[in-house]
Design an enzyme around this catalytic site. Structure first.
Site, PDB file in Angstrom:
ATOM      1  N   SER A  82     -58.157 -28.450  34.154  1.00  0.00           N
ATOM      2  CA  SER A  82     -57.982 -29.621  33.329  1.00  0.00           C
ATOM      3  C   SER A  82     -58.705 -29.550  31.983  1.00  0.00           C
ATOM      4  CB  SER A  82     -58.480 -30.854  34.086  1.00  0.00           C
ATOM      5  OG  SER A  82     -59.876 -30.759  34.326  1.00  0.00           O
TER       6      SER A  82
ATOM      7  N   LYS B 291     -65.513 -32.003  26.208  1.00  0.00           N
ATOM      8  CA  LYS B 291     -64.382 -32.538  26.975  1.00  0.00           C
ATOM      9  C   LYS B 291     -64.493 -34.057  27.023  1.00  0.00           C
ATOM     10  CE  LYS B 291     -62.170 -31.891  31.544  1.00  0.00           C
ATOM     11  NZ  LYS B 291     -62.277 -31.211  32.850  1.00  0.00           N
TER      12      LYS B 291
ATOM     13  N   SER C 108     -61.343 -26.059  36.904  1.00  0.00           N
ATOM     14  CA  SER C 108     -60.994 -26.564  35.570  1.00  0.00           C
ATOM     15  C   SER C 108     -61.756 -25.974  34.400  1.00  0.00           C
ATOM     16  CB  SER C 108     -61.149 -28.079  35.532  1.00  0.00           C
ATOM     17  OG  SER C 108     -60.026 -28.668  36.115  1.00  0.00           O
TER      18      SER C 108
HETATM   19  N1  GLN Z   1     -56.522 -28.222  39.089  1.00  0.00           N
HETATM   20  C1  GLN Z   1     -57.377 -28.803  40.068  1.00  0.00           C
HETATM   21  C2  GLN Z   1     -56.976 -30.234  40.305  1.00  0.00           C
HETATM   22  O1  GLN Z   1     -55.983 -30.615  39.821  1.00  0.00           O
HETATM   23  C3  GLN Z   1     -58.800 -28.715  39.617  1.00  0.00           C
HETATM   24  C4  GLN Z   1     -59.144 -29.716  38.585  1.00  0.00           C
HETATM   25  C5  GLN Z   1     -60.567 -29.630  38.150  1.00  0.00           C
HETATM   26  O2  GLN Z   1     -61.268 -28.656  38.405  1.00  0.00           O
HETATM   27  N2  GLN Z   1     -60.994 -30.714  37.535  1.00  0.00           N
HETATM   28  O3  GLN Z   1     -57.612 -30.978  40.971  1.00  0.00           O
END
Ligand code: GLN
Length: 488
Positions: A156, A81, A180
């Site tokens: 994400s 990532k 995420s």
């Molecule tokens: N979707 C969640 C957010 O927008 C989690 C994101 C993540 O785990 N990085 O914060």
């Protein structure tokens, strides 16, 4: 064999490498060819360096020829990532803010991968600074779900999930602050796991919300996820929140006979908003465990309703503080044509951050501001303690909890971009684990009528990742969802 080499599991590839039936270079070339063939559609990668990957593969083959293989990941490609530092490679967090920034050092997880001989492969797309659930907040491109390219892959870590699902890497790393890793794994039909907070060093992971962030693996199988976690886990003096604990050999643990377990079904995870197809698949999985001799009990996590609200106070508060460092002075994007230092900060941040990141910084600054701190941030911290208490209470009675990973299968691209609250609800079942610091895994457990993958989430006790892997593997061994691949 060459056509399907890119869909083989890491454990399987390792056996082939050990018996000298294939070389790392062949694996890496197969993955590169596959990426060239499908990534125009999938858009999992922000960038990749083929020559560098082949050079790493050749070095691995040379090591192996000398009888000096470094372990089961030697020669296996792992996608990264674009939020983790790899020395000498660009690091963008899918943000204009980081522009042409190049990492001056390796994240601890990356160093451990390199020490294990893995081929560090490419930079994977994500929501900007890991804020989002669909990868649509990337400032670079939107990743497609390999099962239906009209749909989002989740986020994400959407690129990390999609690249494994599409055969562009057998393994990848992502980060999970509120879901995420698990949410995109569920939506793309692969295995994704968030370790206990403190099991994996965060050194070299760009900070979003430091008390919630964890790095974790994506893979086709539970065994592969265990293998990758094994490689990156462990105390690190560069991360004071990393834990000093003995790490068991997860793969050996998987071979041991374990169970049956006592599994809790939290009633708050089966209420309003749960898609009927997802519920059906998850209930079928619960029945499977019952037939295997597990005791299934109803449990309650009474503060679950507050999790999303608490998360969006704590995560934004931490983000507003963490992202203060992007001021146009220390990182690459810097506004030109500025009057003075304040103007430099304003313009740099206005130009560099996308709309969701700005929304989070504004929210976070607000909840921390004088007069609101007690009402929001402090209160949220107290409720966070109650949420962790819910889990610890449940674990007095059960070994692990079974839930859906997401309320619904992947939604269509564009469907929720203008509705942040709907987007935030994608993580309703995953966020609590981050607030409580406990480990969670998502494994494929079915498909919707429309052919989209469905994920089963198993939440475990702190530092009992070995149990989580064993429970997940029990299901995987009796089903074939993980062996199916999208038609791309
Ligand atoms: N979707 C969640 C957010 O927008 C989690 C994101 C993540 O785990 N990085 O914060």
């Amino acid at each position: 064999m060459a056509e399907t080499l890119y869909y083989r599991t890491a454990s399987d590839l390792n056996r082939e490498l050990e018996s000298k039936r294939i070389s790392s270079e062949e694996i890496v070339r197969a993955v590169i060819d596959r990426t060239r063939a499908v990534d125009e559609k999938v858009c999992a990668f922000i960038s990749f360096d083929e020559d560098d990957a082949i050079a790493q593969a050749k070095a691995s083959d040379a090591r192996r020829a000398r009888g000096e293989a470094l372990g089961p990941l030697d020669g296996i490609p792992v996608g990264i990532k674009d939020i983790m530092a790899v020395k000498g490679q660009p690091l963008t967090c899918a943000s204009r803010m980081l522009g042409k920034f190049v990492s001056p050092y390796d994240a601890t997880s990356i160093r451990k991968l390199k020490d294990a001989g893995a081929v560090v492969w490419g930079r994977l797309n994500m929501d900007e600074f890991a804020m989002g659930s669909s990868t649509e907040n990337s400032s670079v491109k939107t990743t497609a779900n390999p099962w239906n390219t009209e749909c989002i892959p989740g986020g994400s870590s959407g690129g990390s999930a999609a690249c494994v699902a599409a055969g562009e890497a057998p393994l990848s790393l992502g980060s999970d602050t509120g879901g995420s890793i698990r949410q995109p794994a569920a939506l793309c039909g692969v295995v994704g796991m968030k370790p206990t907070y403190g099991l994996v060093s965060r050194y070299g992971l760009v900070a979003f919300a430091s008390s919630l962030d964890q790095i974790g693996p994506f893979a086709h199988t539970v065994e592969d996820a265990a293998l990758l976690l094994q490689t990156i886990a462990g105390h690190d003096r560069f991360d004071s929140t990393s834990f000093k604990t003995d790490i068991p050999d997860y793969r050996t643990e998987l071979q041991r006979k374990r169970g049956p377990w006592k599994l809790g079904i939290p009633r708050e995870y089966f209420g309003e908003g749960l898609d009927p197809e997802v519920e059906k698949a998850v209930r079928a999985a619960i029945e499977f465990y019952r037939k295997e001799g597990c005791e299934i009990v109803d449990v309650s996590l009474p503060h679950s309703d507050y999790a999303v609200g608490v998360y969006y106070i704590i995560a934004t508060a931490e983000a507003s503080s963490n992202l203060a460092r992007y001021d146009g002075v220390r990182y690459t994007h810097r506004s030109t044509d500025v009057k003075d230092a304040i103007d430099l900060y304003f313009k740099t941040r206005a130009e560099g951050f996308g709309p969701e990141v700005k929304r989070r910084v504004i929210l976070g600054t607000y909840v921390l501001s004088s007069g609101y701190y007690d009402a929001y941030y402090l209160k949220a911290q107290k409720v966070r303690t109650l949420i962790r208490g819910d889990f610890l209470n449940a674990y007095e009675e059960v070994d692990a909890l079974i839930t859906p990973t997401t309320p619904a299968p992947a939604f269509r691209r564009g469907e929720k971009v203008d509705d942040p609250l709907q987007m935030y609800l994608s993580d309703i079942y995953t966020i609590s684990a981050n607030l409580a610091g406990i480990p969670g895994i998502s494994i494929p457990c079915g498909f919707s009528g429309g052919g989209l993958p469905i994920g089963l989430q198993i939440l475990g006790q702190p530092f009992k990742e070995a149990d989580l892997f064993a429970i997940a593997r029990k299901f995987e061994q009796a089903h074939d969802h993980h062996t199916r691949h999208p038609a791309l």
